[in-house]
Design an enzyme around this catalytic site. Sequence first.
Site, PDB file in Angstrom:
ATOM      1  CE1 TYR B  78      -4.255   1.267   0.025  1.00 32.21           C
ATOM      2  CE2 TYR B  78      -3.494   2.709   1.781  1.00 32.21           C
ATOM      3  CZ  TYR B  78      -4.443   2.366   0.834  1.00 32.21           C
ATOM      4  OH  TYR B  78      -5.580   3.133   0.703  1.00 32.21           O
ATOM      5  NE  ARG B 214     -23.804 -10.008  -9.701  1.00 25.84           N
ATOM      6  CZ  ARG B 214     -22.934  -9.483  -8.827  1.00 25.84           C
ATOM      7  NH1 ARG B 214     -22.968  -9.817  -7.555  1.00 25.84           N
ATOM      8  NH2 ARG B 214     -22.038  -8.603  -9.225  1.00 25.84           N
ATOM      9  CD1 TRP B 310      -6.648   6.468  -1.331  1.00 21.85           C
ATOM     10  CD2 TRP B 310      -4.650   7.402  -1.639  1.00 21.85           C
ATOM     11  NE1 TRP B 310      -5.753   5.781  -0.572  1.00 21.85           N
ATOM     12  CE2 TRP B 310      -4.515   6.339  -0.735  1.00 21.85           C
ATOM     13  CE3 TRP B 310      -3.516   8.150  -1.979  1.00 21.85           C
ATOM     14  CZ2 TRP B 310      -3.299   5.998  -0.149  1.00 21.85           C
ATOM     15  CZ3 TRP B 310      -2.316   7.807  -1.408  1.00 21.85           C
ATOM     16  CH2 TRP B 310      -2.202   6.737  -0.498  1.00 21.85           C
TER      17      TRP B 310
END
Lengths: 375, 375
Positions: B78, B214, B310
Amino acid sequence: MGLLFRTFTKAPRQWRRGYSSHSDITASAMVYSEYGQPSQVLKWHSYRLPALTSTTVQVKFLASPINPADVNMIQGAYPIKPTYQKLSSDDDKLLAVGGNEGVAQVIAVGDQVQDLKVGDQVVMANTGYGTWRTHATGPASDFQLLPNNKKVSMIQKATITVNPCTAYRMLKDFVKLNQGDYVIQNGGNSAVGQAVIGISKAWGLKTINVVRNRPDIDKLRKELTDLGATHVVTDEDLGKHETRALIKSWVGENKPLLGLNCVGGKSATDMARYLGENGQFVTYGAMSRKPLSLPASLLIFKNISFHGFWVSKWAEVHSKEARYQMLEDVVDLMSQGKLGEPKWTQVKWDEESMKTSVDQGITGFSGGGKQVVIF
Amino acid sequence: MGLLFRTFTKAPRQWRRGYSSHSDITASAMVYSEYGQPSQVLKWHSYRLPALTSTTVQVKFLASPINPADVNMIQGAYPIKPTYQKLSSDDDKLLAVGGNEGVAQVIAVGDQVQDLKVGDQVVMANTGYGTWRTHATGPASDFQLLPNNKKVSMIQKATITVNPCTAYRMLKDFVKLNQGDYVIQNGGNSAVGQAVIGISKAWGLKTINVVRNRPDIDKLRKELTDLGATHVVTDEDLGKHETRALIKSWVGENKPLLGLNCVGGKSATDMARYLGENGQFVTYGAMSRKPLSLPASLLIFKNISFHGFWVSKWAEVHSKEARYQMLEDVVDLMSQGKLGEPKWTQVKWDEESMKTSVDQGITGFSGGGKQVVIF
C-alpha cells in the site's frame, strides 16, 4: 443590412436566398462534394466570388498548408464535418472547400464592419473554413485578425493556428509552471513538439523530449538541442532502469508536472510514470494509433489527471480577444527568433499538384516538411 | 507543556524520550513488525497505555472494520506505510497497529486540549493510525470529531470515513451536477457504489449502475433499485449496440458528465464512452486489476478528463473543519435513512479470530459483508 459598399459602388445585380450576388473576381478552390480519398474526390473549381455586402469582408489567400487533419476531414474521419454550400450564384451543387489553416489578406470591407480593414492579415477564426482557395467573401467573424509583424514570415503565419498555438495552450492551461520546471513530451520532433521546445526555452522551462529511436539519432538529438531542448531520450530507453536513474539525476525532487503526449501506447504510459504527484498529462495526438493505457495507481495514488487538448475546440469556445492575445504572444516569440519557421515544401496551386500533395498530406511533417500552397 | 491532567492527579513516574509514562489502563492491539501475510505477521499485544499529558487525549475504541487496504498495508503493498513505534514504555520493539478505520470515544482529555471533550466520538484524522486496538493516547490532532447523532449506528460510524466519504467527495468535487443529471458508475454494488446510489438519490441525481453479470442478476437489480438506483446494467451488456440505444433513450441529450470507476479494463472503457462532452471520469479502484485503456478520441475530441480519487489523500490535505463539514453532511444523510448501514459480520476481538478474518479481509464487502470488530 444596407447595400452600400466601401470598395464596390455598383449595386449587386441580384439577390437570391442562400448566396450573394457575385463580384468581378474569379476565385478558384479545391472542393469536394463527398468523402473519399483526396485525389478521387477533390476537384478544381473556378467561380465568380460573391459580392461584398455591408457586413462581409473579402479576403485573398496568401498561403495555406496541407495538414493531416485536412486529409482526415476529406475522408470523413474527422469529428468536424465540412460545410457543404453553394460557393457562388452560378453553382448548382453543394461543395466543401478543403483545408483548415491558412493566412489571408483583407482586400475589401463592408461599411458596417468594425473589426477589420483593407490590408489586415487574418487567419481563420474556426476550424472547418476551407482554406484551399484563392479568395473568400464572408462575415468578419469568420476571420481572426493577426498581429501585424513584418519579421514573421508568410509560412509562419500560414501555419500559426494549429501547431504553435497547440504548444502554447498546452504549456499554459493545465498547470502553473515556474522558471526551471520540467516538462516531458513525446513526439519531441513533431511540429508541435518543436514548438513546445521553443516556447519552453523562451519561458525558462526545461524539456525532456522523447523521440523514436533511429539510426541517425545523434543528428536528431543535436537538431532538437539546437532548438532549445534540455534533454532528448528515445522511446526505447524510456522504460529502462538506467533511464529512470538518469532522469532522476536531472530532475531531482522537481519532477515534471506536465506531460504532453501525441503518441499513445507504451511510450505514453512510460512517460506518465515520470510525472510527479498531482501532475497533468495532456494528450493531443495518437501517432501510434494505440490507446493510452493507465495503471490505476497513477490515477489514485499519484493523483495524475489525464486530459485531451484540441485547439479547434479551444478556438471555438474562446473569444476573438482571447485568440488575439494568444496570437500576439506567439507572433512575438516568432519575431524574436524563439519560434522558428517549420521545414516546408511549396505545393503548386493547380489541380494535379494539389491532388497528389493532399494524398501525401496524411504523413504531415515528415520528409520534406510541411506542404504549403502559396497563392 | 504542563504536567497537570484533568483525570489523573498522580504525576507520571517517569519520562523517557519517545514515549510517555503509562496509565492504569491495559490496552490490547493487533500489531506487526514486518510485512507479510496477515495471519503470519499479526500478533496480539497487551501493554500499559501511555499516560495522558496536557496536550493529549485518551480514547477507547468502539468498533473498527477490516478493509482491503488494511490487508494491503500489512503486506507492504500500500502506498501509505505503517508507522512502527513503541506503544508503551514497557515495549522493547517497534510495532505497527493494524487497521485504518474505526470509531472511538474520548475517555480523558489533557487540560490544554481545546477541540475534544470526554464523551465525544471520534474517527481517525488520517489513514495509517492503527485502529485494531482497544485504546490509544495521542495528540488531539490524531482524531477527528464526529457529529453527535444518536440515529446513526455504531457500525455506520465505524465505516464512515472510507466508503461513504469517498462516494460523497466524488459526487461533489469533479463536476457541478444539477437535479436530474445522470451519474454512471461501475461496481454499483460495492460499498462505495451503494453509497453513491444513496447520496445521488438524496441529492436528486439519477444513476446508471454497472454490475458484473451473475445468475441472480434480477435479485441484485432489485436490491440496488430499492436503494435508489435509477438503472442497473450488466458489464457484458454495456458495450452492446442495444444497450447504447437503451441508455440513449434514458438520458436523451443529458449525457452523464460524471463517471465513477472502481473496476478498470474493458468495462471502464465502455463506460467512458457514455460520458458527454467535457465529462469527468474518476477512478478510485481497480477490482479487475486491469489498466484503464483510453482511446485518444475520448480525450481529444470529447474532452473527457480522467482523474483518480483517494480519500486518504483528501483527508491529509484538508482541514479538520472541511472534514467535519463532510462528516456532518454524511451523518445527516445517514440519520435521515438515506444512507444505510452496510451489510456486516462481527469479528471477535481475540488473536485467532482476528488473524483468520484479516486474511479473508482482502475480499472486502463480498459474502457476509464488511467484517467489523466490536470492542
